[in-house]
Design a protein around this motif. Structure first.
Motif, PDB file in Angstrom:
ATOM      1  N   ALA A 186      53.943  46.686  48.004  1.00  0.00           N
ATOM      2  CA  ALA A 186      52.508  46.456  47.823  1.00  0.00           C
ATOM      3  C   ALA A 186      52.282  45.257  46.908  1.00  0.00           C
ATOM      4  O   ALA A 186      51.415  44.412  47.184  1.00  0.00           O
ATOM      5  N   GLN A 187      53.060  45.149  45.853  1.00  0.00           N
ATOM      6  CA  GLN A 187      52.924  44.019  44.925  1.00  0.00           C
ATOM      7  C   GLN A 187      53.266  42.714  45.632  1.00  0.00           C
ATOM      8  O   GLN A 187      52.571  41.713  45.476  1.00  0.00           O
ATOM      9  N   LYS A 233      50.394  41.726  47.849  1.00  0.00           N
ATOM     10  CA  LYS A 233      49.287  41.153  47.073  1.00  0.00           C
ATOM     11  C   LYS A 233      49.571  39.701  46.721  1.00  0.00           C
ATOM     12  O   LYS A 233      48.706  38.838  46.840  1.00  0.00           O
ATOM     13  N   GLU A 234      50.796  39.436  46.281  1.00  0.00           N
ATOM     14  CA  GLU A 234      51.158  38.075  45.889  1.00  0.00           C
ATOM     15  C   GLU A 234      51.080  37.136  47.081  1.00  0.00           C
ATOM     16  O   GLU A 234      50.607  36.007  46.959  1.00  0.00           O
ATOM     17  N   GLN A 256      47.461  36.335  47.753  1.00  0.00           N
ATOM     18  CA  GLN A 256      46.947  35.402  46.754  1.00  0.00           C
ATOM     19  C   GLN A 256      47.433  33.986  47.044  1.00  0.00           C
ATOM     20  O   GLN A 256      46.678  33.023  46.932  1.00  0.00           O
TER      21      GLN A 256
END
Length: 58
Positions: A22-23, A26-27, A30
């Motif tokens: 998930a992280q 997200k990155e 972005q």
């Protein structure tokens, strides 16, 4: 270690992996947003192209 303990540990590992994915997602989102910003701003786009050219000349 009993069966229940093994199952709980496996579940914990899966949760940790899911958090990491998930992280990373997200990155990536972005970073895509930043790229779009670079493309829409002519000055940033020129700078990006110059950096790209410099990177590929070597």
């Amino acid at each position: 270690m009993g069966m229940k303990d093994q199952m709980q540990e496996k579940a914990g590992q899966f949760q940790q992996q899911a958090k990491q994915r998930a992280q990373q997602g997200k990155e990536q989102l972005q970073n895509r947003g930043r790229r779009r910003d670079d493309e829409t701003d002519p000055q940033r786009r020129r700078e990006s192209e110059e950096r790209f050219d410099q990177d590929h000349e070597a």
